[in-house]
Design an enzyme around this catalytic site. Structure first.
Site, PDB file in Angstrom:
ATOM      1  N   GLU A 161       0.589  -1.033  -0.237  1.00 54.91           N
ATOM      2  CA  GLU A 161       0.072  -0.002   0.044  1.00 54.91           C
ATOM      3  C   GLU A 161       0.806   1.283   0.132  1.00 54.91           C
ATOM      4  O   GLU A 161       0.580   2.135   0.957  1.00 54.91           O
ATOM      5  CB  GLU A 161      -1.002   0.096   1.344  1.00 54.91           C
ATOM      6  CG  GLU A 161      -1.871  -1.145   1.143  1.00 54.91           C
ATOM      7  CD  GLU A 161      -3.037  -0.862   2.383  1.00 54.91           C
ATOM      8  OE1 GLU A 161      -2.995   0.165   3.075  1.00 54.91           O
ATOM      9  OE2 GLU A 161      -3.849  -1.917   2.217  1.00 54.91           O
ATOM     10  N   GLU A 357      -5.349  -8.788   1.311  1.00 54.69           N
ATOM     11  CA  GLU A 357      -5.855  -8.524   2.792  1.00 54.69           C
ATOM     12  C   GLU A 357      -7.411  -8.227   2.296  1.00 54.69           C
ATOM     13  O   GLU A 357      -7.684  -7.663   1.182  1.00 54.69           O
ATOM     14  CB  GLU A 357      -5.362  -6.846   3.083  1.00 54.69           C
ATOM     15  CG  GLU A 357      -3.963  -7.084   3.574  1.00 54.69           C
ATOM     16  CD  GLU A 357      -3.393  -5.869   4.374  1.00 54.69           C
ATOM     17  OE1 GLU A 357      -4.013  -4.842   4.766  1.00 54.69           O
ATOM     18  OE2 GLU A 357      -2.313  -5.488   4.328  1.00 54.69           O
TER      19      GLU A 357
HETATM   20  C1  GBH Z   1      -4.274  -1.842   5.544  1.00 51.85           C
HETATM   21  O1  GBH Z   1      -4.504  -0.584   5.502  1.00 51.85           O
HETATM   22  C2  GBH Z   1      -2.944  -2.152   5.990  1.00 51.85           C
HETATM   23  O2  GBH Z   1      -2.124  -2.713   5.260  1.00 51.85           O
HETATM   24  C3  GBH Z   1      -2.977  -3.058   7.195  1.00 51.85           C
HETATM   25  O3  GBH Z   1      -1.383  -2.890   7.690  1.00 51.85           O
HETATM   26  C4  GBH Z   1      -4.038  -2.557   8.065  1.00 51.85           C
HETATM   27  O4  GBH Z   1      -3.872  -3.182   9.277  1.00 51.85           O
HETATM   28  C5  GBH Z   1      -5.297  -3.073   7.729  1.00 51.85           C
HETATM   29  O5  GBH Z   1      -5.293  -2.673   6.428  1.00 51.85           O
HETATM   30  C6  GBH Z   1      -6.534  -2.413   8.360  1.00 51.85           C
HETATM   31  O6  GBH Z   1      -6.649  -1.090   8.159  1.00 51.85           O
HETATM   32  O7  GBH Z   1      -9.037   6.167   4.384  1.00 51.85           O
HETATM   33  O8  GBH Z   1     -11.249   6.879   4.881  1.00 51.85           O
HETATM   34  O9  GBH Z   1     -10.537   7.072   2.619  1.00 51.85           O
HETATM   35  C7  GBH Z   1      -5.843  -0.119   4.901  1.00 51.85           C
HETATM   36  C8  GBH Z   1      -5.814   1.033   4.745  1.00 51.85           C
HETATM   37  C9  GBH Z   1      -8.213   1.434   4.686  1.00 51.85           C
HETATM   38  C10 GBH Z   1      -6.739   3.013   3.425  1.00 51.85           C
HETATM   39  C11 GBH Z   1      -9.442   2.018   3.949  1.00 51.85           C
HETATM   40  C12 GBH Z   1      -7.872   3.473   2.529  1.00 51.85           C
HETATM   41  C13 GBH Z   1     -10.289   3.788   2.978  1.00 51.85           C
HETATM   42  C14 GBH Z   1     -11.123   4.600   3.776  1.00 51.85           C
HETATM   43  N1  GBH Z   1      -6.987   1.586   4.005  1.00 51.85           N
HETATM   44  N2  GBH Z   1      -9.108   3.293   3.497  1.00 51.85           N
HETATM   45  S1  GBH Z   1     -10.435   6.218   3.915  1.00 51.85           S
END
Ligand code: GBH
Length: 451
Positions: A161, A357
């Site tokens: 990511e 994931e």
């Molecule tokens: C992942 O990040 C990571 O790789 C992991 O380490 C983490 O623990 C897991 O997911 C759970 O969070 O940001 O309000 O627009 C996910 C990160 C989450 C980024 C959802 C984009 C969209 C909603 N993503 N997010 S917002």
């Protein structure tokens, strides 16, 4: 109705070093930007940090045994750069840990899937990802890890990511190093991509047979209406969420509308000769992290979010159920995303797709025995998203496997330990207790089907 998966389809779980290992000062580990960021007052909920986390560094044998008991065939973990490198020097004690972990996995018949970077950058690299030199250092680090583990690890992911690293780390400041500077965010995005491309080229040369790729996060932004203003907002969210990564990786160029819209933030000398050729080096597998989709409309411009080119984006509720993270639950969004990625990107490039994931957090209370009954929450979420995967396969998507986030409740970055993503619970004494979802998922992994 029975949902079936092909025999070769693999099931497993995913974790990341800083979120589970602990042992922050042990065996010569250096500091990462997350160690530093966690000490900033207010940066992480409850002042939590990864000093102990799940103590996986000491309990990895137990964790691998647990995965084996659950019938998992693949384990996606990340290597902590500051654990295995001290500046330009290799730290053999840190490398030993991953070597023992890999041996343990192989002994239990679990395929190790290694991610080289899941956000824990060495704290002492000048400028972090804003510095082009960090991409060079990443290649050296990656080759050192490959040198030690390449004889046993067959699947290598460069970055997890990069959107989060660039736009949460340097744009909105929610992640380490906590900067809020749009220029730095675009510098970081490009240098992360460069680190990826150069490393793919170097690993390909060192190990032509290995399966190489990257994991991107996809949270498709959908317009609330057909109004051109709403469509334009989602286009601009998409530019930094999605296309700033997929276009150079698969099509060898940054989109021209992105370069136009980001002009004020994009240093003229950022992209140098040869960069895009490196970034578009062919990959074998695209890892897809999927949690949700979101609907946006054009609202009042405001500042502070990660969507640097869409400060006017306003989230719109569809009335869908949401998780404890506030994320809409939309399994159909996963199917549509996979079809889009297949048609627009990986298919023509000849790469495979894997869910690296998928999962979420719910507020949950263990019973007296520490058992968490998440039948109606996480289990239902996993089931519905696996159905979406099956639908994508039926639609012609070359999807090879599914890894759920996460094996165990862990350090959820700026949310600390308050948000629980594990299919296995961890109590105050760090004991592991499989939740109802783990028991169900175990059956799916063993039988490749569910009813
Ligand atoms: C992942 O990040 C990571 O790789 C992991 O380490 C983490 O623990 C897991 O997911 C759970 O969070 O940001 O309000 O627009 C996910 C990160 C989450 C980024 C959802 C984009 C969209 C909603 N993503 N997010 S917002």
């Amino acid at each position: 109705m029975t949902i079936q998966f092909p025999d070769h389809f693999f099931f497993g779980t995913a974790t990341a070093a800083y979120q589970i290992e602990g042992a922050a000062d042990l065996d010569g580990r250096k500091e990462s930007i997350w160690d530093v960021f966690s000490r900033v007052p207010g940066a992480v909920a409850n002042g939590d940090n990864g000093d102990v986390a799940c103590d996986h560094y000491h309990r990895y044998r137990e964790d691998v045994a647990l995965m084996a008991d659950l019938g998992m065939s693949t384990y996606r973990f990340s290597v902590s750069w500051p654990r295995v490198m001290d500046g330009d020097r290799i730290n053999p004690a840190g490398m030993d840990f991953y070597s023992r972990l890999v041996d343990e996995l192989l002994e239990k018949g679990i395929d190790p899937w290694l991610t080289l970077y899941h956000w824990d950058l060495p704290a002492d690299l000048p400028g972090g990802w804003t510095n082009r030199d960090t991409a060079k250092k990443f290649v050296d680090y990656s080759l050192a890890v490959h040198d030690r583990l390449g004889d046993r690890v067959r699947t290598w992911t460069t970055l997890n990511e990069p959107w989060c690293s660039a736009f949460l780390g340097y744009g909105s400041g929610e992640h380490a190093p906590g900067h809020k500077d749009p220029v730095e965010a675009f510098q970081a995005a490009h240098h992360l991509l460069l680190a990826h491309g150069w490393t793919i080229q170097a690993l390909r040369q060192a190990d032509p047979e290995a399966s190489l790729g990257i994991t991107l996060n996809f949270s498709p932004a959908l317009p609330a209406t057909d109004d051109p203003a709403d469509r334009d907002v989602t286009r601009r969210i998409d530019q930094t969420f999605f296309r700033i990564f997929t276009e150079p990786i698969f099509h060898g160029a940054y989109p021209s509308d992105l370069l136009e819209d980001a002009k004020a933030y994009w240093p003229a000398d950022l992209v140098q000769d040869g960069d895009l050729a490196a970034i578009s080096a062919p990959i074998d597998v695209l890892g897809v992290n999927y949690y949700s989709t979101s609907v946006f409309r054009a609202g009042e411009p405001s500042w502070g979010g990660p969507h640097l080119l869409a400060p006017d984006a306003a989230y719109v509720s569809r009335g869908l159920p949401v998780t404890d993270m506030g994320w809409d639950i939309d399994p159909g969004g996963l199917r549509d995303l996979l079809v889009q990625l297949q048609e627009e990107y990986v298919g023509p490039a000849g790469a495979a797709l894997v869910i690296t994931e998928n999962g979420s957090a719910w507020a949950e209370e263990p019973d007296a025995d520490g058992f968490v009954d998440d039948t109606d929450t996480r289990l239902a979420y996993l089931r519905d998203h696996l159905i979406a995967c099956r639908e994508a396969i039926d639609a012609g998507v070359n999807l090879r496997g599914y890894l759920t986030w996460s094996l165990i409740d862990n350090f959820e970055w700026s949310f600390g330990y308050a948000k629980k993503f594990g299919i296995v619970a961890m109590d105050a004494d760090l004991n592991r207790v499989p939740k109802a979802s783990a028991l169900w998922y175990s059956q799916v992994a063993r039988t490749h089907q569910f009813g």
